[in-house]
Design a protein around this motif. Structure first.
Motif, short mmCIF file in Angstrom:
data_model
loop_
_atom_site.label_atom_id
_atom_site.label_comp_id
_atom_site.label_asym_id
_atom_site.label_seq_id
_atom_site.Cartn_x
_atom_site.Cartn_y
_atom_site.Cartn_z
N PHE A 63 0.85 -1.19 0.00
CA PHE A 63 0.00 0.00 0.00
C PHE A 63 0.89 1.24 0.00
O PHE A 63 1.85 1.33 0.75
N ASP A 64 0.54 2.21 -0.85
CA ASP A 64 1.34 3.43 -1.00
C ASP A 64 0.52 4.61 -0.49
O ASP A 64 -0.42 5.06 -1.15
N VAL A 65 0.86 5.12 0.69
CA VAL A 65 0.09 6.20 1.29
C VAL A 65 0.15 7.47 0.45
O VAL A 65 -0.78 8.29 0.47
N SER A 66 1.23 7.65 -0.32
CA SER A 66 1.33 8.85 -1.17
C SER A 66 0.27 8.84 -2.27
O SER A 66 -0.27 9.88 -2.65
N GLN A 67 -0.05 7.65 -2.79
CA GLN A 67 -1.11 7.54 -3.79
C GLN A 67 -2.46 7.91 -3.18
O GLN A 67 -3.27 8.58 -3.82
N LEU A 68 -2.68 7.48 -1.94
CA LEU A 68 -3.93 7.83 -1.25
C LEU A 68 -4.01 9.34 -1.04
O LEU A 68 -5.04 9.96 -1.30
N LYS A 80 -2.58 11.76 -2.68
CA LYS A 80 -2.82 12.44 -3.96
C LYS A 80 -4.28 12.30 -4.39
O LYS A 80 -4.92 13.26 -4.85
N PHE A 81 -4.83 11.08 -4.22
CA PHE A 81 -6.23 10.87 -4.61
C PHE A 81 -7.16 11.76 -3.79
O PHE A 81 -8.07 12.39 -4.34
N TYR A 127 -9.60 14.56 -5.25
CA TYR A 127 -11.05 14.46 -5.03
C TYR A 127 -11.59 15.75 -4.43
O TYR A 127 -12.64 16.25 -4.86
N LYS A 128 -10.87 16.30 -3.45
CA LYS A 128 -11.30 17.56 -2.84
C LYS A 128 -11.31 18.69 -3.86
O LYS A 128 -12.25 19.51 -3.90
N LYS A 129 -10.31 18.72 -4.71
CA LYS A 129 -10.22 19.76 -5.75
C LYS A 129 -11.38 19.64 -6.73
O LYS A 129 -11.99 20.64 -7.13
N MET A 130 -11.70 18.39 -7.11
CA MET A 130 -12.82 18.17 -8.05
C MET A 130 -14.14 18.59 -7.43
O MET A 130 -15.02 19.13 -8.10
#
Length: 714
Positions: A141-146, A148-149, A153-156
C-alpha cells in the motif's frame, strides 16, 4: 357578593371539571408518548448494550457493504443468498463493534490519528491491500497515492468537472472511507485483545510441560468393554435418574436466545403431464427448425430461450454447465434431441453451428473516425487504413486525429456473457478475434468508422458458436390453481395440529418437523420468501396454526403449526429428555462394565472377563486417543495413560465416551529427533493464550443484552 358566593359554591364542580380536563390532557400526551415509543420500537432492527439501530441505519450499512462488494468484484448485483450473508455480516459487525467500543471506552483505549497514519505508512495491513492504492512495483500500500487521490477528489468537489469521472472518484472515495472505518475498528479490537492476552502468561516450566505433553509417547496394552456390547434393554432408566442428570448438566441447557419448534406442511407445485407435453412440443418444434436450417437467432428468440443467441463464438465458460458438457462430443451442424437437466429443471435443445480455435485474449489499438457526413468519415478512415498498410506509425496517426492509440486488452470474459449483441458490436468482436497479430481492418458503422489493429494474441482456445433453447419445466396457471385449491381446502378444513397430522395423507401431503428455529434465520423450511411466515411464528402461541402462505419462487404452498416455545433461560427437562436419557444409559453401562472389570489387576484377567484386548501406540497427553474397538475418541484415556508410569497397570477403570478401559503401559519415550526450543515453545503458548483471549467475545456477547429483530424487516 352574591355572585362571588355563587361562584364559590361552584368550587367543587369547577375543580372536578378542571381536574378531568387536566387528566385528559396528561392522558393524551401519555398516549402519544407511548405510541411514539411503540412506533420507534417497531422501527428498530436491534439493540446492543442499550445502543439501538434503526431499520434505516441498518439498511444504509447494508447498502454500503453491497457497494464495496460490487466495486471490488465488478458485480452489478448480488443473489438473495449473498445479500443474506451481507446482512448477517453487517449485523455481526454492529454487535462486535458496539461491544468492543464499550469495553475499550471503560479502559480508555482509543485509536489515534497518529497510530492510523503509522499503519498506513507501513502499508502491510491486509485490508489496505484490497484498495486501489497499492504500488505495483513494491506490492505494498502506498500512502502517497492515497494522499494524492484525496487531494484530487477535494479539488474536483470544489471546482466541479466531468460528471462521469466525478462519479467514479466518489465511488473510490466512499470505498476508502469504508476501509478506513473498518481499519480503525480492527485496530481497536486488536488493542483490546492484545491487552486481554497479556493477562495469560507463560513461563519456562509451562513451556517444558507443554513440550512433554506433545512429544512424550506411550505404548499400551488396552482392555476395552465397549458400551455397544451392553444392550440398552439391560439398563433401566427412571425419572429420578433423568432429574439427577438434568441437575448435574443444567448449565449445558441454558438458552440465551429464544427458539421455537414447528411442524409444517410444504407442498411444491410442479408441472403436470399436460404441462410437460406442451413444453416438449415446443422443444421438438425448435429442434426441427434448427435441423432444417432456419436462422438460429430467430428460433432461439421465438422459443423464448433462457440462453440468448449472439452469433459470436465463445468459450465453454459462456454456457450453462449442462450445455458446456455436451459441446466437445458434438459434431458441427449437429442438433440434439430435447434432453432434461434435473438440477435446473429444464428441457434443452442444442445446435453446434461452428467450432474454432481463437485467442482468449487479444491486444489491440484503434482510431475512431468521424466526420460531418458518413461519406467524409469513410474517406478519412480509408486514408488512415491505406497509410497503415504502407507502414505508417499507428500512434502518430492516432495523435493526428486527437487520440492516444494506446494498446488495450480484450478477453473472452468481457463479452461472452452478454444477453444481446447488436450487429456493429458483433462485427467489432469478430474482427478482433480473427485478425492476426499486426493485421489491421477498417470497420464501417452507422455512426462512423473504426480502424483496428491487433498487436498480440494469447491463449488459443476452442470457441463455439452454439444455439441453445433452454426452458424451465414450469407449471401452468391451471396446474397451480388446482394445487392451490387442494391445499387451501386442506388448511381450511384442519384448524388444529392434530387435524393437520391426521388428514395430511388424505390430501397427498406430509407433516414435517423443525425444532429450535431462531429468528436470526433467513427462511422457514429452507424456502425463500418466508419472512411473513417467520413473523407469524415468533408472534404466535404454542398450538396456533398459521394461514396458508405462498412462498419459494411462487411455487410452494406452506402451513405452519407452532408446537413449542423455548424462552431465554434453562430448557425444561422434557425438551432435553432424549439427550439426558442417552447420558444416563452411558453412565449405567459404564457401571456394568466397571463391575465386570472389578478387581482386575492385569490384562490377561481382563480378557478372561470379556474385555477386548489390543495394543495402542504413540499416545500423547496433548491429543485424545481414538479407540477402534469402541469407535470413540477418548481424552480421559490419554490423561490416565500420561499419569501412569511405564510398566504399571491402570489404577482404576477409566470411564470413556465409548467404553470402559483398563491398560498397562508398555513403554514411554520421547519422539525421536525432536528437541525442545524454549523460545519457540513459549511463543506457541502465547499464541494459544491469544486464541483463548479471542474467545472473550462470546462472554461479552452474553452480557450485552442483544436484541435481534431483523426477522421483522429482512
Amino acid at each position: 357578593m352574591a355572585a362571588i358566593g355563587k361562584i364559590r359554591s361552584w368550587g367543587p364542580v369547577l375543580a372536578t371539571v378542571i381536574g378531568l380536563a387536566l387528566f385528559a390532557f396528561i392522558a393524551e400526551e401519555m398516549f402519544r408518548s407511548c405510541e411514539a415509543t411503540s412506533n420507534e420500537r417497531r422501527q428498530q432492527v436491534g439493540e446492543v448494550l442499550g445502543k439501538k439501530i434503526s431499520v434505516q441505519d441498518f439498511q444504509s450499512l447494508v447498502d454500503e457493504y453491497q457497494e464495496v462488494i460490487k466495486m471490488t468484484q465488478g458485480r452489478d448485483n448480488l443473489s438473495e443468498e449473498e445479500l443474506n450473508q451481507v446482512k448477517d455480516q453487517v449485523w455481526q459487525q454492529f454487535v462486535n463493534n458496539t461491544i468492543i467500543e464499550t469495553e475499550a471506552k471503560k479502559l480508555g483505549l482509543t485509536v489515534t490519528d497518529e497510530e492510523l497514519q503509522s499503519v498506513l505508512k507501513a502499508g502491510t495491513n491486509s485490508m489496505l491491500m484490497q484498495t486501489p492504492f497499492v504500488n505495483q512495483q513494491t506490492g505494498l500500500f502506498d500512502v502517497s497515492q492515497l494522499t494524492k487521490f484525496l487531494a484530487d477528489y477535494k479539488k474536483m468537489q470544489e471546482q466541479g468537472g466531468n460528471a462521469q469521472v466525478m462519479e467514479q472518484y466518489t465511488r473510490i472515495y466512499n470505498y476508502w472511507k469504508f476501509i478506513e472505518k473498518n481499519l480503525r475498528q480492527q485496530m481497536l479490537a486488536q488493542k483490546y485483545q492484545s491487552l486481554l492476552a497479556q493477562v495469560l502468561f507463560t513461563n519456562p516450566i509451562s513451556a517444558k510441560m507443554a513440550f512433554n505433553d506433545q512429544n512424550e509417547e506411550s505404548d499400551i496394552l488396552l482392555a476395552t468393554v465397549p458400551y455397544s456390547a451392553i444392550k440398552d434393554g439391560d439398563v433401566q432408566v427412571n425419572d429420578a435418574d433423568l432429574k439427577a442428570k438434568y441437575d448435574e448438566k443444567k448449565e449445558m441447557f441454558k438458552q440465551y436466545v429464544e427458539s421455537r419448534d414447528i411442524k409444517y406442511v410444504d407442498f411444491q407445485v410442479v408441472a403436470s403431464k399436460a404441462d410437460r407435453d406442451a413444453l416438449m412440443k415446443t422443444m421438438k418444434d425448435a429442434q426441427q427448425k434448427l435441423e432444417s436450417g432456419v436462422v438460429a437467432g430467430e428460433v432461439v428468440r421465438k422459443a423464448q430461450s433462457q440462453v440468448a443467441y449472439t452469433g459470436i463464438a465463445a468459450t465453454r465458460n459462456a454456457f450453462p454447465n449442462d450445455i458446456a458438457a455436451k459441446l466437445d462430443s458434438m459434431q458441427v451442424g449437429q442438433v440434439t434431441a430435447p434432453f432434461e437437466t434435473a438440477y435446473d429443471n429444464t428441457l434443452n435443445v442444442v445446435k453446434l453451428i461452428s467450432k474454432v480455435q481463437l485467442p482468449d485474449s487479444v491486444e489491440y489499438r484503434q482510431i475512431q473516425v468521424g466526420g460531418a457526413t458518413a461519406e467524409e468519415a469513410r474517406k478519412t478512415a480509408d486514408s488512415i487504413y491505406t497509410a497503415l498498410n504502407g507502414g505508417a506509425d499507428f500512434e502518430v496517426l492516432a495523435k493526428k486525429y486527437g487520440q492516444t492509440g494506446e494498446k488495450q486488452w480484450m478477453t473472452s470474459a468481457m463479452y461472452e456473457r452478454a444477453q444481446t449483441v447488436d450487429d456493429d458490436t458483433k462485427a467489432y468482436i469478430n474482427a478482433l478475434n480473427t485478425l492476426g497479430a499486426g493485421e489491421s481492418k477498417n470497420l464501417e458503422f452507422t455512426s462512423g468508422n473504426i480502424v483496428l489493429q491487433v498487436t498480440n494474441r494469447k491463449a488459443m482456445v476452442n470457441k463455439y458458436d452454439v444455439a441453445v433453447v433452454k426452458h424451465t419445466i414450469d407449471f401452468s396457471k391451471s396446474t397451480y390453481s388446482s394445487a392451490y385449491n387442494n391445499f387451501s381446502q386442506y388448511v381450511s378444513e384442519n384448524k388444529t395440529l392434530e387435524d393437520l397430522e391426521k388428514n395430511a395423507q388424505k390430501f397427498g401431503l406430509r407433516v414435517q418437523e423443525r425444532n429450535d428455529l431462531y429468528s436470526s434465520e433467513h427462511n422457514v423450511a429452507g424456502l425463500r420468501a418466508t419472512r411473513e411466515t417467520m413473523k407469524w411464528i415468533f408472534d404466535a402461541k404454542a398450538g396456533d396454526v398459521s394461514p396458508l402462505y405462498e412462498c419459494g419462487n411462487n411455487d410452494h404452498l406452506l402451513v405452519v403449526a407452532l408446537t413449542g416455545v423455548h424462552s431465554v433461560g434453562y430448557r425444561d427437562m422434557e425438551s432435553v429428555k432424549e439427550q439426558l436419557k442417552a447420558e444416563v444409559i452411558r453412565d449405567k453401562k459404564f457401571e456394568k462394565a466397571a463391575a465386570q472389570l472389578a478387581g482386575v489387576k492385569d490384562i490377561a484377567t481382563a480378557k478372561q472377563k470379556g474385555a477386548i484386548v489390543d495394543s495402542v501406540r504413540q499416545i500423547t497427553f496433548a491429543a485424545p486417543v481414538f479407540v477402534q474397538s469402541a469407535g470413540a475418541s477418548e481424552p480421559a484415556l490419554s490423561g490416565a495413560v500420561a499419569a501412569t508410569k511405564q510398566g504399571q497397570f491402570s489404577a482404576s477403570v477409566v470411564k470413556g465416551n465409548g467404553g470402559a478401559y483398563l491398560f498397562q503401559v508398555l513403554s514411554k519415550k520421547k519422539r525421536e529427533g525432536v528437541k525442545m526450543d524454549e523460545k519457540q515453545q513459549t511463543m506457541q503458548l502465547k499464541q494459544q493464550a491469544q486464541q483463548a483471549a479471542s474467545r472473550f467475545m462470546n462472554e461479552l456477547y452474553l452480557k450485552a443484552d442483544v436484541v435481534d429483530n431483523r426477522y421483522l424487516f429482512f
